[in-house]
Design a protein around this motif. Structure first.
Motif, PDB file in Angstrom:
ATOM      1  N   VAL A 181       0.843  -1.203   0.000  1.00  0.00           N
ATOM      2  CA  VAL A 181       0.000   0.000   0.000  1.00  0.00           C
ATOM      3  C   VAL A 181       0.873   1.247   0.000  1.00  0.00           C
ATOM      4  O   VAL A 181       0.614   2.211  -0.736  1.00  0.00           O
ATOM      5  N   TYR A 182       1.927   1.240   0.820  1.00  0.00           N
ATOM      6  CA  TYR A 182       2.849   2.370   0.880  1.00  0.00           C
ATOM      7  C   TYR A 182       3.491   2.628  -0.491  1.00  0.00           C
ATOM      8  O   TYR A 182       3.575   3.774  -0.941  1.00  0.00           O
ATOM      9  N   GLU A 183       3.909   1.561  -1.147  1.00  0.00           N
ATOM     10  CA  GLU A 183       4.555   1.717  -2.447  1.00  0.00           C
ATOM     11  C   GLU A 183       3.581   2.238  -3.496  1.00  0.00           C
ATOM     12  O   GLU A 183       3.946   3.065  -4.341  1.00  0.00           O
ATOM     13  N   GLU A 184       2.322   1.789  -3.447  1.00  0.00           N
ATOM     14  CA  GLU A 184       1.320   2.267  -4.397  1.00  0.00           C
ATOM     15  C   GLU A 184       1.003   3.742  -4.154  1.00  0.00           C
ATOM     16  O   GLU A 184       0.772   4.516  -5.076  1.00  0.00           O
ATOM     17  N   LEU A 185       1.009   4.143  -2.885  1.00  0.00           N
ATOM     18  CA  LEU A 185       0.703   5.531  -2.527  1.00  0.00           C
ATOM     19  C   LEU A 185       1.831   6.483  -2.905  1.00  0.00           C
ATOM     20  O   LEU A 185       1.597   7.550  -3.474  1.00  0.00           O
ATOM     21  N   THR A 186       3.069   6.092  -2.592  1.00  0.00           N
ATOM     22  CA  THR A 186       4.202   7.018  -2.694  1.00  0.00           C
ATOM     23  C   THR A 186       5.088   6.801  -3.909  1.00  0.00           C
ATOM     24  O   THR A 186       5.815   7.716  -4.316  1.00  0.00           O
ATOM     25  N   GLY A 187       5.071   5.588  -4.450  1.00  0.00           N
ATOM     26  CA  GLY A 187       6.009   5.261  -5.522  1.00  0.00           C
ATOM     27  C   GLY A 187       7.379   4.878  -5.010  1.00  0.00           C
ATOM     28  O   GLY A 187       8.275   4.554  -5.787  1.00  0.00           O
ATOM     29  N   ASP A 188       7.572   4.884  -3.694  1.00  0.00           N
ATOM     30  CA  ASP A 188       8.851   4.518  -3.088  1.00  0.00           C
ATOM     31  C   ASP A 188       8.804   3.082  -2.577  1.00  0.00           C
ATOM     32  O   ASP A 188       7.739   2.534  -2.298  1.00  0.00           O
ATOM     33  N   THR A 189       9.974   2.497  -2.404  1.00  0.00           N
ATOM     34  CA  THR A 189      10.078   1.127  -1.902  1.00  0.00           C
ATOM     35  C   THR A 189      10.021   1.112  -0.385  1.00  0.00           C
ATOM     36  O   THR A 189      10.643   1.939   0.279  1.00  0.00           O
ATOM     37  N   TYR A 190       9.271   0.157   0.147  1.00  0.00           N
ATOM     38  CA  TYR A 190       9.197  -0.007   1.600  1.00  0.00           C
ATOM     39  C   TYR A 190      10.067  -1.176   2.015  1.00  0.00           C
ATOM     40  O   TYR A 190       9.971  -2.273   1.451  1.00  0.00           O
ATOM     41  N   GLU A 191      10.922  -0.934   3.010  1.00  0.00           N
ATOM     42  CA  GLU A 191      11.792  -1.988   3.518  1.00  0.00           C
ATOM     43  C   GLU A 191      11.534  -2.180   4.998  1.00  0.00           C
ATOM     44  O   GLU A 191      11.756  -1.287   5.801  1.00  0.00           O
ATOM     45  N   SER A 192      11.056  -3.364   5.356  1.00  0.00           N
ATOM     46  CA  SER A 192      10.818  -3.690   6.752  1.00  0.00           C
ATOM     47  C   SER A 192      12.137  -4.080   7.409  1.00  0.00           C
ATOM     48  O   SER A 192      12.919  -4.843   6.831  1.00  0.00           O
ATOM     49  N   VAL A 193      12.378  -3.535   8.596  1.00  0.00           N
ATOM     50  CA  VAL A 193      13.635  -3.797   9.303  1.00  0.00           C
ATOM     51  C   VAL A 193      13.443  -4.949  10.278  1.00  0.00           C
ATOM     52  O   VAL A 193      12.507  -4.958  11.071  1.00  0.00           O
ATOM     53  N   VAL A 194      14.317  -5.948  10.204  1.00  0.00           N
ATOM     54  CA  VAL A 194      14.267  -7.095  11.113  1.00  0.00           C
ATOM     55  C   VAL A 194      15.138  -6.781  12.326  1.00  0.00           C
ATOM     56  O   VAL A 194      16.343  -6.546  12.197  1.00  0.00           O
ATOM     57  N   PRO A 195      14.553  -6.754  13.534  1.00  0.00           N
ATOM     58  CA  PRO A 195      15.340  -6.404  14.721  1.00  0.00           C
ATOM     59  C   PRO A 195      16.274  -7.530  15.147  1.00  0.00           C
ATOM     60  O   PRO A 195      16.031  -8.706  14.871  1.00  0.00           O
ATOM     61  N   GLU A 196      17.345  -7.135  15.821  1.00  0.00           N
ATOM     62  CA  GLU A 196      18.257  -8.115  16.385  1.00  0.00           C
ATOM     63  C   GLU A 196      17.647  -8.696  17.660  1.00  0.00           C
ATOM     64  O   GLU A 196      16.896  -8.040  18.372  1.00  0.00           O
ATOM     65  N   ASP A 197      17.971  -9.951  17.943  1.00  0.00           N
ATOM     66  CA  ASP A 197      17.471 -10.579  19.157  1.00  0.00           C
ATOM     67  C   ASP A 197      18.303 -10.105  20.346  1.00  0.00           C
ATOM     68  O   ASP A 197      19.482  -9.802  20.222  1.00  0.00           O
ATOM     69  N   ASP A 198      17.668  -9.992  21.492  1.00  0.00           N
ATOM     70  CA  ASP A 198      18.360  -9.561  22.711  1.00  0.00           C
ATOM     71  C   ASP A 198      18.043 -10.565  23.809  1.00  0.00           C
ATOM     72  O   ASP A 198      16.881 -10.835  24.087  1.00  0.00           O
ATOM     73  N   SER A 199      19.058 -11.144  24.418  1.00  0.00           N
ATOM     74  CA  SER A 199      18.846 -12.249  25.352  1.00  0.00           C
ATOM     75  C   SER A 199      18.968 -11.831  26.817  1.00  0.00           C
ATOM     76  O   SER A 199      19.045 -12.676  27.690  1.00  0.00           O
ATOM     77  N   ILE A 200      18.995 -10.535  27.107  1.00  0.00           N
ATOM     78  CA  ILE A 200      19.085 -10.094  28.492  1.00  0.00           C
ATOM     79  C   ILE A 200      17.707 -10.210  29.131  1.00  0.00           C
ATOM     80  O   ILE A 200      16.766  -9.512  28.747  1.00  0.00           O
ATOM     81  N   ALA A 201      17.561 -11.089  30.116  1.00  0.00           N
ATOM     82  CA  ALA A 201      16.245 -11.408  30.674  1.00  0.00           C
ATOM     83  C   ALA A 201      15.568 -10.190  31.294  1.00  0.00           C
ATOM     84  O   ALA A 201      14.381  -9.944  31.070  1.00  0.00           O
ATOM     85  N   ASP A 202      16.308  -9.420  32.099  1.00  0.00           N
ATOM     86  CA  ASP A 202      15.715  -8.259  32.746  1.00  0.00           C
ATOM     87  C   ASP A 202      15.246  -7.239  31.719  1.00  0.00           C
ATOM     88  O   ASP A 202      14.219  -6.577  31.904  1.00  0.00           O
ATOM     89  N   LEU A 203      15.988  -7.125  30.617  1.00  0.00           N
ATOM     90  CA  LEU A 203      15.604  -6.185  29.574  1.00  0.00           C
ATOM     91  C   LEU A 203      14.334  -6.649  28.875  1.00  0.00           C
ATOM     92  O   LEU A 203      13.450  -5.845  28.556  1.00  0.00           O
ATOM     93  N   GLU A 204      14.219  -7.945  28.639  1.00  0.00           N
ATOM     94  CA  GLU A 204      13.005  -8.472  28.025  1.00  0.00           C
ATOM     95  C   GLU A 204      11.790  -8.192  28.905  1.00  0.00           C
ATOM     96  O   GLU A 204      10.717  -7.819  28.416  1.00  0.00           O
ATOM     97  N   ARG A 205      11.961  -8.362  30.215  1.00  0.00           N
ATOM     98  CA  ARG A 205      10.854  -8.075  31.128  1.00  0.00           C
ATOM     99  C   ARG A 205      10.507  -6.593  31.110  1.00  0.00           C
ATOM    100  O   ARG A 205       9.332  -6.213  31.147  1.00  0.00           O
ATOM    101  N   ALA A 206      11.527  -5.744  31.054  1.00  0.00           N
ATOM    102  CA  ALA A 206      11.288  -4.302  31.016  1.00  0.00           C
ATOM    103  C   ALA A 206      10.529  -3.901  29.758  1.00  0.00           C
ATOM    104  O   ALA A 206       9.602  -3.090  29.808  1.00  0.00           O
ATOM    105  N   VAL A 207      10.915  -4.477  28.617  1.00  0.00           N
ATOM    106  CA  VAL A 207      10.251  -4.157  27.354  1.00  0.00           C
ATOM    107  C   VAL A 207       8.806  -4.623  27.377  1.00  0.00           C
ATOM    108  O   VAL A 207       7.884  -3.897  26.977  1.00  0.00           O
ATOM    109  N   ASP A 208       8.571  -5.843  27.850  1.00  0.00           N
ATOM    110  CA  ASP A 208       7.197  -6.344  27.949  1.00  0.00           C
ATOM    111  C   ASP A 208       6.358  -5.440  28.844  1.00  0.00           C
ATOM    112  O   ASP A 208       5.174  -5.179  28.566  1.00  0.00           O
ATOM    113  N   THR A 209       6.972  -4.941  29.911  1.00  0.00           N
ATOM    114  CA  THR A 209       6.248  -4.096  30.856  1.00  0.00           C
ATOM    115  C   THR A 209       5.891  -2.751  30.237  1.00  0.00           C
ATOM    116  O   THR A 209       4.773  -2.252  30.411  1.00  0.00           O
ATOM    117  N   ILE A 210       6.827  -2.131  29.510  1.00  0.00           N
ATOM    118  CA  ILE A 210       6.542  -0.821  28.928  1.00  0.00           C
ATOM    119  C   ILE A 210       5.459  -0.925  27.853  1.00  0.00           C
ATOM    120  O   ILE A 210       4.613  -0.035  27.701  1.00  0.00           O
TER     121      ILE A 210
END
Length: 402
Positions: free
Chosen positions: A195-224
Motif C-alpha cells: 500500500v505504501y509503495e502504491e501511494l508514494t512510488g517509493d520502496t518499503y523496507e521492513s527492518v528485522v530487529p536483532e534478538d536480545d537475550s538479556i532477561a531483565d531487559l526483556e521483562r522491562a520491554v514487555d512491561t513498557i
C-alpha cells in the motif's frame, strides 16, 4: 523531510468566537493520534513520524489557547465557573498528553537511544504505522477512501491525512486523497508495504530487529508495552467517563492509573538491573524516558476524569461533543451464572450474540487483561470494558445479569 517548525500554530493568536465543542473534539482526537504516532515513531525508528508528532504537538498548543480563551469568556458567574472548571481541567490534561507524546518522539529525534529489544516486541505490541506522501501518479490520488476500499482489501487503514497545515483526523469513506497529501497508514506489516509503495512510488523496507537475550531487559520491554496499552485505555475511558458522565468508568480510570504506577516501579528496577549486563547501558536511557512519559499519560487520564469523580455536573458543551456518535464505552460486571459467565471472547468478539467489542477485563486478583488480540473466557466477578452502540450496550448489560 520538511521541518515541523513551519506549522501554522506557531503564529500569534487573538481571541475570536469558536465552537468550544468542536475544539474539544479536535483536542481529544489529536491526543489519541499523538499517543499512537509517538510510540510508533520510536518503536519503528521512524523520524518522519516523529516530525509529525511535533507538528501535532504545536497544533495542540494552539487548540489549548483557543479553548481556554473561549472558556474564560463563557464564565459569567460562580455557577458557570464551577461547571467550567472540569472542562479547563480536560483541556490542560489533554495538553499534558500532547507534551508527553512530544517527549516520546524526542527519544528518536534527539538520539537518546533505545535497545533493539523494543523492536523485537513489535509483532505482539502494535501494527505497523507509516507516513507516506501521495505521489501525483498514484492510483489512489483523486479517489475517495470508499472507492479505494483499502481496509477490506488489505487490512490497512488511513488513520489521518495532513494537507499542508490542515489535519483530517477521522477520514471517512467520502474523504478523497489528493496529490502531496501526507497519509498516516496503519495495518499488518505483511500488507502495508504494498500500500505504501502504491501511494508514494517509493520502496518499503521492513527492518528485522536483532534478538536480545538479556532477561531483565526483556521483562522491562514487555512491561513498557503493557504500560502503553493500559495508558491508552485509560485515556479512552477518561474521555468516555466525562462525555457520558459515567462515574463507574471514571473509577476504572483510577484503577488503571494505580496499575500503571505499579508497573512503572517494576519497570525501572528491571531497566537498572539490565544495565549491569548490557553492552551499552547508555542505550537504555530512552527506556527510562519512555516509562516516565507513559506514566504522565495515565496521570493525565486521571485528571480528565476528575470532575466526574468529584460529582461535578458535566457542562452542556461537553455533552454536545458526544452527541454526534452513538458508539459508547460501557463497564459491565459479570455476575456468576449469567449468560456471559463462561462465554468465550475471541479477538474482542463475545461468544454471545451481541454486537459489542470487548476491549479489556479487570479480573479480581489478576489485574487487567487486554483482549483485542487474545482469546479468553469471561468469569463471574470480571469487570468488562466493551465498545458498541447504546442499544447493544443495554443488551450486553442484561446478559451479564442472571
Amino acid at each position: 523531510m520538511d521541518s515541523p517548525e513551519d506549522d501554522a500554530s506557531a503564529t500569534p493568536i487573538e481571541y475570536e468566537p469558536v465552537s468550544v465543542k468542536d475544539v474539544l473534539v479536535e483536542m481529544k482526537d489529536t491526543a489519541e493520534l499523538l499517543i499512537d504516532l509517538s510510540y510508533s515513531a520510536v518503536l519503528h525508528r521512524n523520524e518522519e513520524l516523529a516530525a509529525e508528532v511535533l507538528r501535532l504537538e504545536r497544533r495542540m498548543d494552539y487548540l489549548e489557547l483557543r479553548a481556554n480563551m473561549s472558556l474564560l469568556m463563557a464564565a459569567r458567574n460562580p455557577s458557570d465557573a464551577e461547571r467550567l472548571a472540569p472542562v479547563l481541567n480536560i483541556v490542560s490534561a489533554t495538553d499534558q498528553i500532547s507534551d508527553a507524546a512530544g517527549d516520546i518522539a524526542k527519544i528518536l529525534i534527539e538520539e537518546i537511544g533505545l535497545p533493539e529489544a523494543m523492536r523485537a516486541a513489535l509483532p505482539e505490541a502494535v501494527e505497523t504505522l507509516l507516513r507516506g506522501i501521495a505521489a501525483t501518479d498514484s492510483a489512489y490520488v483523486d479517489r475517495t477512501l470508499g472507492e479505494i476500499d483499502l481496509e477490506s482489501e488489505t487490512g490497512v487503514r488511513v488513520i489521518a491525512l495532513r494537507r499542508g497545515d490542515d489535519w483530517l483526523l477521522n477520514p471517512g469513506p467520502e474523504t478523497a486523497i489528493h496529490a502531496d497529501d501526507v497519509a498516516l497508514l496503519r495495518g499488518p506489516d505483511s500488507e502495508i508495504g504494498a500500500v505504501y509503495e502504491e501511494l508514494t512510488g517509493d520502496t518499503y523496507e521492513s527492518v528485522v530487529p536483532e534478538d536480545d537475550s538479556i532477561a531483565d531487559l526483556e521483562r522491562a520491554v514487555d512491561t513498557i508495552i503493557h504500560m502503553k496499552n493500559l495508558s491508552e485505555l485509560a485515556v479512552d475511558l477518561a474521555y468516555s467517563s466525562v462525555l457520558f458522565d459515567d462515574a463507574e468508568l471514571a473509577e476504572e480510570v483510577s484503577n488503571l492509573e494505580v496499575e500503571v504506577d505499579g508497573l512503572q516501579s517494576r519497570f525501572e528496577a528491571w531497566v537498572l538491573q539490565a544495565a549491569a549486563d548490557a553492552d551499552d547501558p547508555v542505550a537504555l536511557r530512552g527506556l527510562i524516558h519512555l516509562g516516565t512519559s507513559t506514566e504522565v499519560i495515565s496521570d493525565a487520564a486521571l485528571d480528565i476524569s476528575e470532575g466526574v469523580r468529584r460529582d461535578i455536573d458535566v457542562h452542556p458543551v461537553v455533552r454536545l461533543a458526544v452527541q454526534e456518535s452513538d458508539e459508547i464505552l460501557t463497564r459491565v460486571e459479570v455476575v456468576a451464572n449469567s449468560a456471559l459467565d463462561g462465554s468465550t471472547v475471541t479477538n474482542g468478539v463475545a461468544e454471545q450474540d451481541v454486537t459489542m467489542s470487548v476491549i479489556a477485563i479487570r479480573r479480581p486478583g489478576e489485574g487487567w487483561l487486554l483482549v483485542a488480540d487474545a482469546d479468553t473466557e469471561l468469569r463471574g466477578g470480571d469487570i468488562v470494558i466493551a465498545k458498541g452502540t447504546r442499544t447493544a450496550a443495554a443488551a450486553f448489560v442484561e446478559l451479564a445479569t442472571p
